[in-house]
Scaffold this motif. Structure first.
Motif, mmCIF file in Angstrom:
data_model
loop_
_atom_site.group_PDB
_atom_site.id
_atom_site.type_symbol
_atom_site.label_atom_id
_atom_site.label_comp_id
_atom_site.label_asym_id
_atom_site.label_seq_id
_atom_site.Cartn_x
_atom_site.Cartn_y
_atom_site.Cartn_z
ATOM 1 N N ALA A 216 49.452 84.111 27.124
ATOM 2 C CA ALA A 216 49.097 85.451 27.614
ATOM 3 C C ALA A 216 49.881 85.802 28.872
ATOM 4 O O ALA A 216 50.320 86.951 29.049
ATOM 5 C CB ALA A 216 47.595 85.514 27.888
ATOM 6 N N PHE A 217 50.062 84.819 29.743
ATOM 7 C CA PHE A 217 50.852 85.012 30.963
ATOM 8 C C PHE A 217 52.290 85.395 30.608
ATOM 9 O O PHE A 217 52.870 86.314 31.201
ATOM 10 C CB PHE A 217 50.816 83.711 31.765
ATOM 11 C CG PHE A 217 51.683 83.679 32.989
ATOM 12 C CD1 PHE A 217 51.369 84.421 34.115
ATOM 13 C CD2 PHE A 217 52.805 82.861 33.034
ATOM 14 C CE1 PHE A 217 52.160 84.376 35.252
ATOM 15 C CE2 PHE A 217 53.597 82.800 34.163
ATOM 16 C CZ PHE A 217 53.276 83.562 35.271
ATOM 17 N N ASN A 218 52.866 84.711 29.641
ATOM 18 C CA ASN A 218 54.223 84.996 29.200
ATOM 19 C C ASN A 218 54.312 86.399 28.589
ATOM 20 O O ASN A 218 55.177 87.204 28.940
ATOM 21 C CB ASN A 218 54.641 83.933 28.173
ATOM 22 C CG ASN A 218 56.138 83.873 27.940
ATOM 23 O OD1 ASN A 218 56.930 84.502 28.628
ATOM 24 N ND2 ASN A 218 56.540 83.096 26.944
ATOM 25 N N MET A 219 53.372 86.717 27.713
ATOM 26 C CA MET A 219 53.382 88.002 27.031
ATOM 27 C C MET A 219 53.140 89.159 28.000
ATOM 28 O O MET A 219 53.587 90.300 27.762
ATOM 29 C CB MET A 219 52.313 88.005 25.937
ATOM 30 C CG MET A 219 52.386 89.194 25.006
ATOM 31 S SD MET A 219 53.899 89.198 24.003
ATOM 32 C CE MET A 219 53.955 90.914 23.497
ATOM 33 N N ASN A 220 52.480 88.890 29.111
ATOM 34 C CA ASN A 220 52.184 89.961 30.063
ATOM 35 C C ASN A 220 53.446 90.603 30.617
ATOM 36 O O ASN A 220 53.413 91.760 31.054
ATOM 37 C CB ASN A 220 51.330 89.435 31.222
ATOM 38 C CG ASN A 220 50.997 90.524 32.235
ATOM 39 O OD1 ASN A 220 50.319 91.493 31.914
ATOM 40 N ND2 ASN A 220 51.497 90.375 33.452
ATOM 41 N N LEU A 221 54.571 89.899 30.579
ATOM 42 C CA LEU A 221 55.804 90.507 31.071
ATOM 43 C C LEU A 221 56.153 91.749 30.255
ATOM 44 O O LEU A 221 56.478 92.807 30.816
ATOM 45 C CB LEU A 221 56.942 89.494 31.030
ATOM 46 C CG LEU A 221 58.243 89.956 31.707
ATOM 47 C CD1 LEU A 221 58.922 88.784 32.385
ATOM 48 C CD2 LEU A 221 59.201 90.610 30.721
ATOM 49 N N LEU A 222 56.049 91.650 28.918
ATOM 50 C CA LEU A 222 56.308 92.821 28.084
ATOM 51 C C LEU A 222 55.170 93.835 28.169
ATOM 52 O O LEU A 222 55.411 95.047 28.126
ATOM 53 C CB LEU A 222 56.530 92.402 26.633
ATOM 54 C CG LEU A 222 57.836 91.658 26.341
ATOM 55 C CD1 LEU A 222 57.959 91.339 24.856
ATOM 56 C CD2 LEU A 222 59.049 92.462 26.809
ATOM 57 N N ASP A 223 53.949 93.346 28.298
ATOM 58 C CA ASP A 223 52.823 94.275 28.477
ATOM 59 C C ASP A 223 53.010 95.084 29.758
ATOM 60 O O ASP A 223 52.719 96.289 29.804
ATOM 61 C CB ASP A 223 51.499 93.509 28.534
ATOM 62 C CG ASP A 223 51.100 92.917 27.199
ATOM 63 O OD1 ASP A 223 51.617 93.378 26.166
ATOM 64 O OD2 ASP A 223 50.268 91.987 27.187
ATOM 65 N N ARG A 224 53.505 94.434 30.805
ATOM 66 C CA ARG A 224 53.774 95.137 32.056
ATOM 67 C C ARG A 224 54.855 96.194 31.854
ATOM 68 O O ARG A 224 54.758 97.307 32.390
ATOM 69 C CB ARG A 224 54.199 94.132 33.133
ATOM 70 C CG ARG A 224 54.517 94.785 34.465
ATOM 71 C CD ARG A 224 55.016 93.788 35.489
ATOM 72 N NE ARG A 224 55.294 94.467 36.745
ATOM 73 C CZ ARG A 224 55.861 93.899 37.805
ATOM 74 N NH1 ARG A 224 56.208 92.622 37.764
ATOM 75 N NH2 ARG A 224 56.093 94.597 38.905
ATOM 76 N N ALA A 225 55.889 95.849 31.076
ATOM 77 C CA ALA A 225 56.950 96.819 30.789
ATOM 78 C C ALA A 225 56.394 98.039 30.055
ATOM 79 O O ALA A 225 56.823 99.173 30.290
ATOM 80 C CB ALA A 225 58.055 96.162 29.966
ATOM 81 N N ALA A 226 55.413 97.812 29.181
ATOM 82 C CA ALA A 226 54.783 98.935 28.481
ATOM 83 C C ALA A 226 53.958 99.779 29.446
ATOM 84 O O ALA A 226 54.029 101.015 29.431
ATOM 85 C CB ALA A 226 53.907 98.407 27.342
#
Length: 323
Positions: A216-226
């Motif tokens: 989830a921490f890793n995926m949050n980078l793209l979630d942040r970009a969204a």
């Protein structure tokens, strides 16, 4: 915010512009790769705190144990009055053990972190628990040019860089940071944590936890970009990937496309083929002698070393040269 804390907050638009520019550059290169500093928005910072509590993630508890056992000895290396600068300050948990070992009236504390809201909340908590402590938080990317508050008269500047965070840098970036720190801390020194070379199974478990928090921490980078940049992509089209690369003595984290897909960002479309990754982080593992040699080349004089019984983690004192 509590009284007595001098707060420096950058413009959010400038942060977003830098994030957008770096993400465009990351998606344009081959292989695709971006700095792990963009993990640490408010959501990412909270997720990292959860990672630090996971049973598989040994670095935090091991370093905390070293600090609890040896904080007085570590603090003794600092000398008298201290401007204590914590790089990548985060939750301000570990520094409390050092503060408890120092005469509070002789310390000015300067926590530096890229995540403003998270740092502000942590400083509020610290101020409540350490009344009278002079705290001057600074929101900045400490790997880039920044201006620290003047060092109080009669004090020397000491850096604290825990968490083996220097392992996230490439060798060239680590060298650049150490040279920057050696100049910034001239006349003082640096207390730094490093993760040591160890069994690959221990490393794999630490970065692929059963609860999926690291994913989830890793995926949050793209979630942040969204959230912040309006990036569009199929969220189920990416998966967490972490593995040990023995050639570089490092863990690598990637976001891997599970199928061919497009990511849209600011009017640009970036294609991923199935299996292609965005390299989001690496975590280098060191030997004590190898790291000391690198620090010496950057201008430090190696000092005392504290290592746990498993020889998994080390905290090093590095003396900076004269101003």
């Amino acid at each position: 915010m509590k009284p007595g804390i001098e707060w420096r907050q950058p413009r959010a638009s400038a942060e977003n512009q830098q994030f957008a520019g770096d993400l465009h550059a990351a998606l344009s290169r081959a292989p695709k790769a971006i700095s792990p500093k963009y993990f640490y928005d408010e959501t990412g910072s909270r997720l990292f705190e959860r990672i630090c509590e996971l049973p598989e993630y040994y670095p935090t508890r091991t370093e905390l144990s070293l600090l609890r056992t040896h904080a007085a000895d570590m603090a003794a290396q600092f000398g008298g009055g201290v401007q204590l600068v914590e790089y990548g300050a985060g939750a301000l948990l570990k520094v409390r053990l050092l503060l408890d070992a120092l005469p509070r009236e002789t310390v000015q504390f300067v926590p530096v972190d890229i995540s403003g809201p998270h740092l502000l909340a942590a400083c509020d908590g610290l101020a409540g628990d350490y009344p009278g402590l002079a705290i001057q938080p600074l929101v900045a990317d400490f790997t880039r040019p920044h201006t620290l508050p003047p060092c109080p008269r009669g004090s020397r500047r000491v850096g604290f860089f825990p968490g083996s965070s220097i392992g996230n840098f490439t060798p060239a970036e680590a060298d650049a940071f150490l040279r920057l720190a050696a100049a910034e801390l001239a006349g003082g020194g640096l207390l730094i944590g490093i993760d040591l070379v160890k069994d690959e199974a221990v490393l794999h478990a630490a970065y692929n936890d059963a609860a999926g928090v690291t994913a989830a921490f890793n995926m949050n980078l793209l979630d942040r970009a969204a959230r912040e940049l309006g990036a569009e992509f199929p969220r189920d089209g990416f998966e967490h990937l972490a593995f040990y690369n023995p050639a570089y003595r490092r863990i690598e984290m990637h976001l891997r496309a599970t199928r061919a897909l497009d990511l849209q960002l600011g009017g640009e479309i970036y294609a991923f083929h199935e299996g292609e990754t965005l390299h989001t982080e690496h975590s280098h593992k060191y030997t004590v002698s190898g790291f000391q040699a690198m620090a010496a080349r950057a201008g430090f004089r190696p000092g005392k070393v504290w290592i746990d019984a498993n020889r998994w983690f080390a905290v090093l004192w590095l003396e900076a040269g004269p101003p």
